[in-house]
Design an enzyme around this catalytic site. Structure first.
Site, mmCIF file in Angstrom:
data_model
loop_
_atom_site.group_PDB
_atom_site.id
_atom_site.type_symbol
_atom_site.label_atom_id
_atom_site.label_comp_id
_atom_site.label_asym_id
_atom_site.label_seq_id
_atom_site.Cartn_x
_atom_site.Cartn_y
_atom_site.Cartn_z
ATOM 1 N N ASP A 147 -3.169 -1.862 10.469
ATOM 2 C CA ASP A 147 -3.573 -1.685 9.085
ATOM 3 C C ASP A 147 -4.142 -3.137 8.590
ATOM 4 O OD1 ASP A 147 -2.275 0.721 9.173
ATOM 5 O OD2 ASP A 147 -0.352 0.020 8.360
ATOM 6 N N LYS A 183 0.867 -1.095 -0.137
ATOM 7 C CA LYS A 183 0.003 -0.022 0.063
ATOM 8 C C LYS A 183 0.953 1.356 0.008
ATOM 9 C CE LYS A 183 0.898 1.346 4.267
ATOM 10 N NZ LYS A 183 1.567 2.643 4.848
#
Length: 284
Positions: free
Chosen positions: A135, A9
């Site tokens: 996350d 990401k």
């Protein structure tokens, strides 16, 4: 044997809003998965054992790996008698701000949901993932999302299409505690402005590309600063990802991105020509 991509990401926006009483920080960020990443393979075994093998040596025992912890958690929660043999093709670097460990854990949750026939919804997997790490919840579904709290309060938005991204990690690592050390929380204003803009027009090219950590990281880590400057000089729009050490850069064309990768390859321990779509070319 099943397999799951564990994508990296980048953070297109990241602001530290305030320090919490528990010592953590509330943040406002926009996560976006990209096409480079690790690949996790899993094969069921009937003895109930959990094991992990890697394509490269790791400096921690498997029991400390979030993949292992994800499997243990699902076994305990759902009374699973079977075990699993994992094989992780580790491509993403450690200490890079790309979310590799969290993405690996989310890939394990998705893979085991299929392998063990658990039929857990994505929403429930996200809740389980949040218990493993802030996350992990985002990586269960990936794509694009605004994240608040410690990164676990998610608002999915439409992913950006056809965006060419160069991801470069210099020859250094940034401890997360080090990045937070000299950060002055910014409050809500800039985050709320970005959030409203992103919700109204998620594909806008006028995003306020911003990473609060650059204030504390760039001065202390000249290798990162040099890398970012060189990518910008090649025509990119560059930004630190997470707390570093990776820098990503958005380009208008594949040719520009490839030229930029060539220009910085000698400075990097990891380099990938990626996108928000389906291709990725690992250069290092």
């Amino acid at each position: 044997m099943l397999s799951e991509l564990a994508p990296a990401k980048v953070n297109l926006f990241l602001s530290i809003i305030k320090k919490r009483e528990d010592g953590y920080h509330n943040i406002g960020t926009m996560f976006h998965t990209i096409s480079c990443g690790d690949v996790l393979f899993g094969e069921q075994n009937k003895r109930g054992e959990i094991s992990i093998y890697y394509n490269t040596p790791q400096d921690y025992p498997p029991e400390k790996d979030l993949i292992f912890k994800a499997a243990v958690k699902l076994k305990e929660m759902f009374g699973v008698s079977s075990g699993v043999h994992f094989y992780l093709e580790k491509n993403l670097p450690l200490g890079a701000g790309l979310g590799g460990g969290s993405s690996d854990a989310a890939a394990a949750l998705r893979l085991l949901n299929k392998l063990w026939g658990l039929n857990i919804s994505s929403q429930e997997l996200e809740k389980i993932g949040a218990g493993l790490g802030a996350d992990v919840a985002f990586f269960v579904r990936g794509g694009a999302a605004l994240a608040e709290g410690i990164g676990d309060i998610l608002t999915p938005i439409k992913p950006i299409e056809n965006c060419i991204i160069a991801v470069a990690t210099p020859q250094c690592m940034v401890p997360t505690a080090d990045a937070y050390k000299n950060i002055v929380p910014a409050g809500e204003e800039r985050w709320q402005k970005f959030k409203n803009s992103a919700l109204e027009n998620p594909l806008s090219e006028s995003f306020d590309l911003y990473n609060h950590f650059e204030e504390s990281v760039l001065e202390k880590y000249p290798l990162i600063t040099s890398l970012k400057q060189k990518l910008n000089a090649c025509g990119g729009k560059s930004l630190l990802s997470g707390s570093g050490a990776s820098v990503f850069s958005l380009f208008a064309s594949l040719k520009e991105a490839a030229n930029a990768c060539e220009a910085v390859k000698e400075q990097c321990r990891f380099l990938s020509l990626s996108s928000t779509e389906s291709f990725a070319h690992h250069l290092m």
